[in-house]
Structure formats: C-alpha cells, structure tokens
Motif scaffolding. Structure first.
Motif: not given
Length: 404
Positions: A160-161, A167-169, A192-193, A197-200
């Motif tokens: 889900a994260a 979608g946001t990026l 945490a997810g 995923w934001s970093g990746v």
C-alpha cells in the motif's frame, strides 16, 4: 442483485462480454486517436525519458518535439521506460492498453462480488474509451489509489505504501491514498513503508541521471505545478478546472472565487467522515471512504479536465452497486453516467457540449452531488443499513470478519 438491475445483472454475468467491452472500447478509443495523429500526450511522456537520461530540463517547452509541457515527477521516467523501446504508435497503443489493464486488475481486487465488479466495469467502460484516447496517466493513478485501498485492508501495508509513494511522485493525486491509513492493521509498518519507498523511488531516477539533476528537477516540478494551478483558476472557458470550484465559479458567475475556499470546505467535509472511524472495520464504511477519496482529487483540483474523470467515475459505480435497491438510485446512476461519460461526446449533441457541458463544467455536477450525499450518509450512519452483500478481505484475521 435484484430486478432493478436486470439488464446490468444479465450483462454482468457474461464474463466474455465484460472483457470484450472493456479492452475493446479502450482499443477503439486508442486506435481512433492514433489514426488522427492525436498522440501528443504520449509524445510528451516518451520524451521525458530521453530528457532525463540526457539531463535536460523536464518542465520547459520543446516545440520541435511536442505541444504543451510535462507536468509529471521525475519518477515518471521510470514508469514510461518500458514503452519507449517500441515505435511511437505501438508504444502509445501499449501504454493505453496497460492503463486499461491496470484498472481492470484493481477493480478485480475490490471487496465486492464478481457480478458487482463486472457492473462497475460495464458502467465505466465509456469513460475508459475516452480516457484511453488521451494517452494520459490518470488510468494508472486510479489503479494506484484502488490498489492502495485493497492492499491496506488486506494487511499488505508495504505494498500500500508503495502505491501511495509511486502515485505521489508521478502525479500528486496519489497522496490521497494516505486517507486509508486508519484501515491499516499495522500502522507502524505502514509508516515505515512510506519512508522506505520514498527513499527508493526518490533516488531511483538518479541511477539514470545524477543526484543534483534530480534535486533540481523536483524544484522545477513544484514551480511548474504552481504556475499551472494559477493559470487554470483564471481560465473559465477552457477544458481545464472541471472541478467543484470550476462548476461554482461558472454557474454562479464568480470568477474571482478563491479555489482555496472550495478546497478547505471539501477537506473539512472529507475529514468529518472520520467521526465514524469506530466503524473502520465495516466493509461498507471502507467502500464509502474509497468513493470519497476517488472523488476528492478530481473535485478539488483546478487541473481536472474531462479525461481526469476516469478517476471519479468508479466512485459513482461502486457506490451504486452496494446500495439497497431504490428507484431513485437507478434514476441517479442514469443521469450521472449520462453527464459524466457522455456530456463531452456527440450523444448529448455538439450544442450541449459547446454551450452547457464545457462552459459550466457540468461533468463535476453529479460527482459533487454524490460526494455530499456520501458525507451525509456516513455522518448519519446510513451505510449500516446496506445489505451485507460484499466480500470481506481481511487476510489474516478471520475472527474479525464475523464481527465486522
């Protein structure tokens, strides 16, 4: 399903018909526009990849390559990459069909019966045909939002994260997936997810360019979005700002109405639905929230245009299929589909499109009405009166299913 949906039920039971209609109409819409040479959006998308690997500015005009400008985040270059290896028209066709496939898969994950899923697909098929010919990202954004919802209620928080961040990026609409946080069975893993995923995904495009270039591109992206929003708010005779704000400004002749007023009002109404959060394990409540979430980025964004409504139309259809049978629900769905999916077509005549649909942002009307209805139904707990004809999908806690 009861007699009120005899025709829809009959067609919905024909799996082969649903598949043929869904992908057939998407193909027709795509091929029709390709035959006319109308694939400018895909040309923009395709060139984003090449601009990124050559570290060229992503948010300026390239009149020798395409019209308009790119408005999607640097991560989009990764998403479009598999389609740039094909000749342009083939890549464009595959892009549209992939969007149709993504929505189809997402609808199939919803916690409703197979027949209800088929009716949703059936009622959304006309909107898909139109959206497919525009070669936009909206089909994937819709799929991301729905898959965020289904992954969350299934306890797949990391997945889900991923859909929220992806979608946001790419297109900021994806951030509405955060609304499903309260359905998470493991909030810490969910959060945490988001960080993971934001970093990746933030760093991933750097592998094809450079960190400095990507950091600068995100700054440019923000400025491009701000400029686009300002432009949309003051253009009342275009195909942009087909939103709640655009509808109000055009119908009531209020060109100076601040969109922030509409956005804050819509946000407060949305937030009020969480006053019933104690019912968060009730599947009807969850689906109502999903419908509100699908409406929100379309109704309260000045960038909403006709093909953006592929995100909103499933909300109308999901709400419809879980309702108890009434004559008024049938009347509403008829006019909602007519105004949303056909108001920009020749079905309601070119005169209606030119003089009513576009000048008054009429596509937003049934969506805004139903958004307000859903908020009211949640606040008055009407979702508790619905037939329990849906399929719970909590994967790991069957004992909670019986109580939900």
């Amino acid at each position: 399903m009861r007699a009120r949906r005899n025709v829809l039920s009959y067609l919905g039971e024909k799996e082969w018909f649903i598949l043929l209609l869904w992908f057939g109409l998407a193909a027709v819409g795509t091929v029709t526009e390709l035959s006319r040479g109308n694939m400018n959006n895909f040309l923009i998308f395709r060139q984003v990849f090449f601009h990124l690997i050559h570290q060229q500015p992503l948010y300026i005009e390239y009149p020798s390559e395409y019209l308009d400008v790119n408005l999607y985040g640097p991560v989009f270059s990764i998403m479009i990459a598999p389609f740039v290896v094909f000749p342009v028209k083939i890549g464009a066709f595959l892009w549209s069909m992939a969007g149709a496939g993504a929505i189809f898969y997402a609808i199939r994950q919803l916690p409703i019966t197979k027949l209800q899923q088929n009716i949703v697909l059936l009622l959304c098929s006309q909107e898909l045909m139109g959206a497919s010919g525009w070669f936009q990202l909206n089909q994937f954004i819709l799929a991301f939002i729905i898959l965020t919802f289904t992954a969350t209620i299934k306890g797949k928080d990391l997945l889900a994260a991923f859909f929220i961040v992806a979608g946001t990026l790419t297109k900021f609409y994806g951030i509405v997936g955060l609304s499903f946080f309260f359905f998470s069975q493991n909030p810490k893993r969910f959060i945490a997810g988001l960080f993971l995923w934001s970093g990746v995904l933030f760093a991933l495009p750097m592998l094809m360019s450079s960190p400095q270039y990507i950091l600068h591109s995100y700054q440019d992206w923000l400025m491009a979005l701000v400029a686009k929003n300002a432009k949309n708010q003051h253009n009342l005779v275009s195909f942009q700002d087909i939103s709640a704000g655009g509808l109000i400004k055009r119908v009531f002749k209020l060109p100076e109405l601040d969109d922030l007023v509409v956005l804050v009002s819509g946000t407060l109404l949305f937030a009020s639905q969480y006053l019933r959060l104690k019912y968060r394990k009730n599947s009807n409540y969850q689906l109502y929230i999903l419908c509100s979430v699908l409406f929100f980025p379309v109704l309260f964004s000045s960038s909403s245009e006709s093909p953006t409504y592929i995100i909103a139309i499933p909300a109308i259809c999901i709400w419809y299929v879980i309702q108890n049978p009434t004559k008024w629900n049938n009347v509403f769905i008829f006019f909602a589909i007519l105004l949303v999916s056909f108001s920009h077509s020749d079905v309601l005549t070119p005169w209606f499109r030119k003089n009513i649909a576009v000048p008054y942002a009429i596509k937003a009307l049934p969506c805004l009405v139903l958004y307000l209805v859903i908020v009211y139904q949640i606040l008055t707990r009407q979702f508790l009166r619905l037939q329990q004809n849906i399929i719970p999908v909590y994967a790991d806690k069957p004992q909670e299913l019986m109580r939900a």
